[in-house]
Design a protein around this motif. Structure first.
Motif, PDB file in Angstrom:
ATOM      1  N   LEU A  68       0.930  -1.214  -0.220  1.00  0.00           N
ATOM      2  CA  LEU A  68       0.225  -0.254   0.206  1.00  0.00           C
ATOM      3  C   LEU A  68       0.874   1.409   0.481  1.00  0.00           C
ATOM      4  CD1 LEU A  68      -3.128  -0.781   2.270  1.00  0.00           C
ATOM      5  CD2 LEU A  68      -3.010  -0.647  -0.186  1.00  0.00           C
ATOM      6  N   ILE A  69       1.777   1.124   0.219  1.00  0.00           N
ATOM      7  CA  ILE A  69       2.513   2.360   0.362  1.00  0.00           C
ATOM      8  C   ILE A  69       3.578   2.813  -0.370  1.00  0.00           C
ATOM      9  CG2 ILE A  69       5.320   2.481   2.286  1.00  0.00           C
ATOM     10  CD1 ILE A  69       4.019   2.141   4.386  1.00  0.00           C
ATOM     11  N   GLN A  70       4.278   1.935  -1.583  1.00  0.00           N
ATOM     12  CA  GLN A  70       4.797   1.502  -2.188  1.00  0.00           C
ATOM     13  C   GLN A  70       3.846   1.842  -3.696  1.00  0.00           C
ATOM     14  OE1 GLN A  70       8.123  -1.372  -2.194  1.00  0.00           O
ATOM     15  NE2 GLN A  70       6.754  -2.334  -2.012  1.00  0.00           N
ATOM     16  N   ILE A  71       2.152   1.936  -3.652  1.00  0.00           N
ATOM     17  CA  ILE A  71       1.754   1.984  -5.074  1.00  0.00           C
ATOM     18  C   ILE A  71       1.346   3.355  -4.046  1.00  0.00           C
ATOM     19  CG2 ILE A  71      -0.924   1.807  -5.490  1.00  0.00           C
ATOM     20  CD1 ILE A  71      -0.460  -1.972  -4.741  1.00  0.00           C
ATOM     21  N   LEU A 100      -7.075  -2.000  -4.313  1.00  0.00           N
ATOM     22  CA  LEU A 100      -6.075  -2.012  -4.702  1.00  0.00           C
ATOM     23  C   LEU A 100      -6.864   0.155  -5.328  1.00  0.00           C
ATOM     24  CD1 LEU A 100      -4.257  -5.171  -6.061  1.00  0.00           C
ATOM     25  CD2 LEU A 100      -3.543  -3.522  -4.288  1.00  0.00           C
ATOM     26  N   HIS A 101      -7.278  -0.337  -6.175  1.00  0.00           N
ATOM     27  CA  HIS A 101      -8.580   0.477  -6.750  1.00  0.00           C
ATOM     28  C   HIS A 101      -9.263   2.344  -5.946  1.00  0.00           C
ATOM     29  CE1 HIS A 101      -8.978  -1.281 -10.162  1.00  0.00           C
ATOM     30  NE2 HIS A 101      -9.801  -2.275 -10.275  1.00  0.00           N
ATOM     31  N   MET A 102      -8.734   1.789  -4.553  1.00  0.00           N
ATOM     32  CA  MET A 102      -8.850   3.071  -3.502  1.00  0.00           C
ATOM     33  C   MET A 102      -8.539   3.356  -2.751  1.00  0.00           C
ATOM     34  SD  MET A 102     -12.281   2.672  -3.501  1.00  0.00           S
ATOM     35  CE  MET A 102     -12.386   3.070  -5.202  1.00  0.00           C
ATOM     36  N   VAL A 103      -6.714   2.991  -3.121  1.00  0.00           N
ATOM     37  CA  VAL A 103      -5.507   3.415  -3.161  1.00  0.00           C
ATOM     38  C   VAL A 103      -5.364   4.702  -3.237  1.00  0.00           C
ATOM     39  CG1 VAL A 103      -2.629   3.525  -2.476  1.00  0.00           C
ATOM     40  CG2 VAL A 103      -4.033   1.643  -2.470  1.00  0.00           C
ATOM     41  N   ALA A 104      -5.789   5.455  -4.188  1.00  0.00           N
ATOM     42  CA  ALA A 104      -4.983   7.049  -4.499  1.00  0.00           C
ATOM     43  C   ALA A 104      -6.510   8.067  -3.679  1.00  0.00           C
ATOM     44  CB  ALA A 104      -5.138   7.301  -5.972  1.00  0.00           C
ATOM     45  N   VAL A 105      -7.377   7.225  -3.673  1.00  0.00           N
ATOM     46  CA  VAL A 105      -8.406   8.531  -3.278  1.00  0.00           C
ATOM     47  C   VAL A 105      -8.653   7.316  -1.410  1.00  0.00           C
ATOM     48  CG1 VAL A 105      -9.749   8.973  -5.429  1.00  0.00           C
ATOM     49  CG2 VAL A 105     -10.901   6.732  -4.409  1.00  0.00           C
ATOM     50  N   TRP A 106      -8.232   7.424  -1.464  1.00  0.00           N
ATOM     51  CA  TRP A 106      -8.048   6.261   0.206  1.00  0.00           C
ATOM     52  C   TRP A 106      -8.776   7.175   0.977  1.00  0.00           C
ATOM     53  CZ3 TRP A 106      -5.971   8.233   4.585  1.00  0.00           C
ATOM     54  CH2 TRP A 106      -4.923   9.620   4.719  1.00  0.00           C
TER      55      TRP A 106
END
Length: 182
Positions: A68-71, A100-106
Motif C-alpha cells: 500500500l505504501i509503495q503503491i 487496490l483501486h481505492m489507494v489513490a483516493v483513500w
C-alpha cells in the motif's frame, strides 16, 4: 499521429480476443526503444546498496502495508513502472482489487483501510510530497500512535526507499510492464 476507425476497430477487436498480446508486444517495443542507462549495470554497487536498504526497510512490516505504501508513493510520483510492479505484487499477496483501486483516493474511501493503514498512507503522502509543506506534526503523531518506534522507523525507511526507486525508474526510463527483478 492519425488513426483511422478501421485501425482502431482492429486494435479493439484484437484486444477483445487477446487482451494481453498487444500490450505485451507494446511493452517489448517500448523496452527495446529505451535508450537510457541501466543503473544496475552501470553502478552495481549503488544498485545493490538500494536493494539492501529496501530489504532492511521492509523487515517486520506487514507485506500488505508495504505494498500500500509503495503503491501510494508511486501514484504521487507518477511512476508507472513501480505502480505496475507493486500492484501486481499486492495481488499476488492476496490484496483485493477493491482496495487496490481505492489507494489513490483513500481519504474518500477510508472504510477500505484500517486506521493504521490510513496513518501510514498519510505519512507516505507527507514524506513523498515533503517539499509541499514538510511532514506536519499531526501526521507524524498519528503514525506514531499506530506504530512503535521500530515499526515507525521501518515505515519511514520504506517510504524513503520507494521514493528512491521511483526516481531511479523515472530517471532511467523504466518501462511499465517489465519487471527486472525476475
Amino acid at each position: 499521429m492519425t488513426t483511422t476507425n478501421t485501425t482502431t476497430n482492429t486494435i479493439d477487436t484484437e484486444r477483445a480476443e487477446s487482451p494481453n498480446e498487444p500490450i505485451a508486444e507494446s511493452i517489448h517495443e517500448a523496452e527495446a526503444a529505451r535508450t537510457r542507462l541501466d543503473l544496475a549495470k552501470s553502478a552495481p554497487k549503488v544498485f545493490r546498496a538500494i536493494v539492501g536498504f529496501d530489504a532492511a526497510a521492509r523487515e517486520g512490516l506487514d507485506p500488505a502495508l508495504v505494498e500500500l505504501i509503495q503503491i501510494r508513493a508511486s501514484h504521487l510520483n507518477h511512476c508507472a513502472y513501480c505502480l505496475h510492479m507493486h500492484t501486481n505484487d499486492a495481488r499476488k499477496a492476496g490484496e483485493s482489487e477493491d482496495r487496490l483501486h481505492m489507494v489513490a483516493v483513500w481519504r474518500e474511501a477510508r472504510h477500505f483501510f484500517t486506521e493504521k493503514e490510513q496513518a501510514a498512507l498519510a505519512l507516505t503522502e507527507a514524506v513523498t510530497l515533503v517539499a509541499d509543506g514538510g511532514v506536519p506534526d499531526e501526521v507524524y503523531a498519528r503514525a506514531a500512535a499506530h506504530f512503535d518506534d521500530q515499526e515507525l522507523a521501518h515505515v519511514l525507511a520504506l517510504i524513503l526507499t520507494i521514493n528512491t526507486w521511483n526516481r531511479v525508474a523515472l530517471a532511467t526510463g523504466k518501462v511499465a510492464g517489465t519487471d527486472e527483478r525476475r
